[in-house]
Scaffold this motif. Structure first.
Motif, PDB file in Angstrom:
ATOM      1  N   SER A   1       0.219   1.210  12.685  1.00  0.00           N
ATOM      2  CA  SER A   1       0.578  -0.190  12.958  1.00  0.00           C
ATOM      3  C   SER A   1      -0.370  -0.854  13.960  1.00  0.00           C
ATOM      4  O   SER A   1      -0.434  -2.073  14.042  1.00  0.00           O
ATOM      5  CB  SER A   1       2.018  -0.269  13.463  1.00  0.00           C
ATOM      6  OG  SER A   1       2.119   0.425  14.679  1.00  0.00           O
TER       7      SER A   1
ATOM      8  N   SER B   1      -1.041  -2.559   2.612  1.00  0.00           N
ATOM      9  CA  SER B   1      -0.087  -3.467   1.960  1.00  0.00           C
ATOM     10  C   SER B   1      -0.730  -4.753   1.434  1.00  0.00           C
ATOM     11  O   SER B   1      -0.330  -5.267   0.403  1.00  0.00           O
ATOM     12  CB  SER B   1       1.053  -3.803   2.923  1.00  0.00           C
ATOM     13  OG  SER B   1       0.500  -4.339   4.112  1.00  0.00           O
ATOM     14  N   GLU B   2      -1.726  -5.275   2.149  1.00  0.00           N
ATOM     15  CA  GLU B   2      -2.331  -6.543   1.721  1.00  0.00           C
ATOM     16  C   GLU B   2      -3.420  -6.358   0.665  1.00  0.00           C
ATOM     17  O   GLU B   2      -3.955  -7.323   0.134  1.00  0.00           O
ATOM     18  CB  GLU B   2      -2.895  -7.316   2.925  1.00  0.00           C
ATOM     19  CG  GLU B   2      -4.093  -6.689   3.648  1.00  0.00           C
ATOM     20  CD  GLU B   2      -3.679  -5.704   4.758  1.00  0.00           C
ATOM     21  OE1 GLU B   2      -2.669  -4.978   4.576  1.00  0.00           O
ATOM     22  OE2 GLU B   2      -4.387  -5.643   5.783  1.00  0.00           O
ATOM     23  N   TRP B   3      -3.752  -5.103   0.361  1.00  0.00           N
ATOM     24  CA  TRP B   3      -4.885  -4.849  -0.538  1.00  0.00           C
ATOM     25  C   TRP B   3      -4.708  -5.457  -1.945  1.00  0.00           C
ATOM     26  O   TRP B   3      -5.630  -6.140  -2.436  1.00  0.00           O
ATOM     27  CB  TRP B   3      -5.182  -3.332  -0.619  1.00  0.00           C
ATOM     28  CG  TRP B   3      -6.509  -3.033  -1.242  1.00  0.00           C
ATOM     29  CD1 TRP B   3      -7.707  -2.884  -0.595  1.00  0.00           C
ATOM     30  CD2 TRP B   3      -6.781  -2.878  -2.637  1.00  0.00           C
ATOM     31  NE1 TRP B   3      -8.703  -2.647  -1.496  1.00  0.00           N
ATOM     32  CE2 TRP B   3      -8.173  -2.635  -2.758  1.00  0.00           C
ATOM     33  CE3 TRP B   3      -6.011  -2.924  -3.797  1.00  0.00           C
ATOM     34  CZ2 TRP B   3      -8.801  -2.435  -3.997  1.00  0.00           C
ATOM     35  CZ3 TRP B   3      -6.628  -2.728  -5.028  1.00  0.00           C
ATOM     36  CH2 TRP B   3      -8.008  -2.490  -5.119  1.00  0.00           C
TER      37      TRP B   3
ATOM     38  N   ARG C   1      -8.084  -6.118   9.898  1.00  0.00           N
ATOM     39  CA  ARG C   1      -6.803  -6.740  10.243  1.00  0.00           C
ATOM     40  C   ARG C   1      -6.849  -7.483  11.568  1.00  0.00           C
ATOM     41  O   ARG C   1      -5.843  -8.010  12.015  1.00  0.00           O
ATOM     42  CB  ARG C   1      -5.702  -5.672  10.329  1.00  0.00           C
ATOM     43  CG  ARG C   1      -5.325  -5.099   8.989  1.00  0.00           C
ATOM     44  CD  ARG C   1      -4.152  -4.145   9.120  1.00  0.00           C
ATOM     45  NE  ARG C   1      -3.532  -3.931   7.821  1.00  0.00           N
ATOM     46  CZ  ARG C   1      -2.501  -3.121   7.623  1.00  0.00           C
ATOM     47  NH1 ARG C   1      -1.988  -2.453   8.627  1.00  0.00           N
ATOM     48  NH2 ARG C   1      -1.990  -2.995   6.410  1.00  0.00           N
TER      49      ARG C   1
ATOM     50  N   ARG D   1      -4.128   0.945  -2.766  1.00  0.00           N
ATOM     51  CA  ARG D   1      -2.835   0.319  -3.084  1.00  0.00           C
ATOM     52  C   ARG D   1      -1.695   0.971  -2.308  1.00  0.00           C
ATOM     53  O   ARG D   1      -0.746   0.310  -1.902  1.00  0.00           O
ATOM     54  CB  ARG D   1      -2.550   0.446  -4.585  1.00  0.00           C
ATOM     55  CG  ARG D   1      -3.524  -0.340  -5.423  1.00  0.00           C
ATOM     56  CD  ARG D   1      -3.003  -0.498  -6.851  1.00  0.00           C
ATOM     57  NE  ARG D   1      -3.958  -1.275  -7.629  1.00  0.00           N
ATOM     58  CZ  ARG D   1      -4.927  -0.738  -8.359  1.00  0.00           C
ATOM     59  NH1 ARG D   1      -5.057   0.566  -8.432  1.00  0.00           N
ATOM     60  NH2 ARG D   1      -5.770  -1.512  -9.014  1.00  0.00           N
ATOM     61  N   ARG D   2      -1.808   2.271  -2.119  1.00  0.00           N
ATOM     62  CA  ARG D   2      -0.749   3.006  -1.458  1.00  0.00           C
ATOM     63  C   ARG D   2      -0.747   2.762   0.059  1.00  0.00           C
ATOM     64  O   ARG D   2       0.292   2.620   0.677  1.00  0.00           O
ATOM     65  CB  ARG D   2      -0.926   4.509  -1.752  1.00  0.00           C
ATOM     66  CG  ARG D   2       0.213   5.411  -1.308  1.00  0.00           C
ATOM     67  CD  ARG D   2      -0.068   6.867  -1.666  1.00  0.00           C
ATOM     68  NE  ARG D   2      -1.315   7.370  -1.079  1.00  0.00           N
ATOM     69  CZ  ARG D   2      -1.490   7.643   0.204  1.00  0.00           C
ATOM     70  NH1 ARG D   2      -0.498   7.476   1.054  1.00  0.00           N
ATOM     71  NH2 ARG D   2      -2.645   8.084   0.649  1.00  0.00           N
TER      72      ARG D   2
END
Ligand code: UDP
Ligand code: CA
Length: 293
Positions: free
Chosen positions: A234, A260-262, A113, A256-257
C-alpha cells in the motif's frame, strides 16, 4: 507548474511497447508538472513511432528519441536482451544532450503511483546515481537473494544490492566524475568473462558502486511483488512487474492480478492506439480492412 520531469525508458517488442504506454499514462496521471520522455529508439516499432507523437499531443507531454552508436572498441553484446540492458547503463553520459542535467530511468513494465516530481527533486547527496535496494520482506524469496552470500556479499562490503528497474541519474555529476568512463572500464573487464554480469544493467552499477557511488532511495520507490511481499504494497510509489524466479508467472497475468489500475490504463492506451492506427488506415486505404487486432 514547476520544472520539467525528464524520464527515459526503452522497449522492444509488442508486449513491452504496450507496457510502455501504460507506464507513460501512469506517470502523467500522478503529476501536474510538465514531463518529457526520452526513448532509446533502437528497437521501437514503426507503429509505436506513429502513435507516440499523437499521444504526446493528446496528453500534453514532450518526447524525444535518442540513440548512440555502439563504440567499436567496446566489448559487443549479441543477444537483444543484453543489448537493451547495455543501453540502460553504458552510455548515460553521451546519449543525452549536454543541456539535460537529470533524468530518471523507468522500466517499461512499471506502473507509477506517486508524483515523479518528488523523486526528480530529491537530494541524492552529490552521488551520480540513485537506486532502490532490493526489498527483503518477502521471506519466500530468501533462497534467490544471491547478493547475500559468496562473491556479492564479499564485494558489497555492507553496501546494498539495488534493483535496476528505476533509477535517478544526476547527469551533471555523472559527467563531472567520469562515471561513464568508469562504468565502461568495469564493463570491459567483467564482460570478458561470459559468466559475469548475468544481469548486466543491474550487476554493473552495483559492482561499481565503490567508484561510482549510489544513493539508496527509500524502499517505497520500488515495490515488486516477488521481493517485497504484501505488507508494504500500500505504500508503493511505483510497482515493477519484475520477473518472479520462483513462479515465473507471465507478466500480463501478473499485471492484472497485482495492479488494480492496470486494466483501465491498458484499455485507455489500447483504445487510443486503435483510434490512431484506424484513422491512419482510413487515410491510406479507402476500403475497410479486416480487423487485425
Ligand atoms: N525490455 C524490453 N523488451 C524485452 C525485455 C526487456 O523492452 O523483451 C526492457 C523494458 O524496458 C523492461 C526492461 O528492459 O522493462 C527490463 O526487463 P524486464 O522488465 O523484463 O526485467 P525484470 O523487471 O522482469 O527483471
Ligand atoms: Ca521490470
Amino acid at each position: 507548474h514547476g520544472k520539467t520531469i525528464n524520464i527515459f525508458s526503452i522497449a522492444s517488442g509488442h508486449l513491452y511497447e504496450r507496457f510502455l504506454k501504460i507506464m507513460i499514462l501512469s506517470v502523467l496521471k500522478n503529476t501536474r508538472r510538465p514531463v518529457k520522455f526520452w526513448f532509446i529508439k533502437n528497437y521501437l516499432s514503426p507503429q509505436f513511432k506513429d502513435v507516440i507523437p499523437l499521444m504526446a499531443q493528446e496528453y500534453g507531454f514532450e518526447y524525444e528519441l535518442v540513440t548512440y552508436k555502439w563504440p567499436t572498441w567496446l566489448h559487443k553484446q549479441k543477444e537483444k536482451q543484453r543489448i537493451i540492458w547495455a543501453y540502460k547503463i553504458l552510455f548515460l553520459d553521451v546519449i543525452f544532450p549536454l543541456s539535460l542535467e537529470k533524468v530518471i530511468f523507468v522500466d517499461a513494465d512499471q506502473i507509477v503511483r506517486a508524483d515523479m516530481g518528488e523523486l526528480y527533486d530529491m537530494d541524492i547527496k552529490g552521488r551520480p546515481l540513485a537506486y532502490t535496494p532490493f526489498c527483503d520482506n518477502n521471506k519466500d524469496m530468501d533462497g534467490y537473494r544471491f547478493w547475500r552470500q559468496g562473491f556479492w556479499k564479499e564485494h558489497l562490503r555492507g553496501k546494498s544490492y539495488h534493483i535496476s528497474a528505476l533509477y535517478v541519474v544526476d547527469l551533471k555529476k555523472f559527467r563531472e566524475t567520469a562515471a561513464g568512463d568508469n562504468l565502461r572500464v568495469f564493463y570491459e573487464t567483467l564482460s570478458k568473462d561470459p559468466n559475469s554480469l548475468s544481469n548486466l544493467d543491474q550487476d554493473l552499477p552495483n559492482y561499481a558502486q565503490h567508484t561510482v557511488p549510489i544513493f539508496s532511495l527509500p524502499q517505497e520507490w520500488l515495490w515488486c511483488e516477488s521481493w517485497c511481499g504484501n505488507a508494504t504494497k500500500s505504500k508503493a510509489k511505483t510497482i515493477d512487474l519484475c520477473n518472479n524466479p520462483m513462479t515465473k508467472e507471465p507478466k500480463l497475468q501478473g499485471a492484472r492480478r497485482i495492479v488494480s489500475e492496470w486494466p483501465d490504463l491498458d484499455l485507455e492506451a489500447r483504445q487510443f492506439t486503435a483510434k490512431i492506427l484506424g484513422d491512419e488506415l482510413d487515410v491510406q486505404e479507402p476500403t475497410p480492412l479486416p480487423n487485425q487486432s
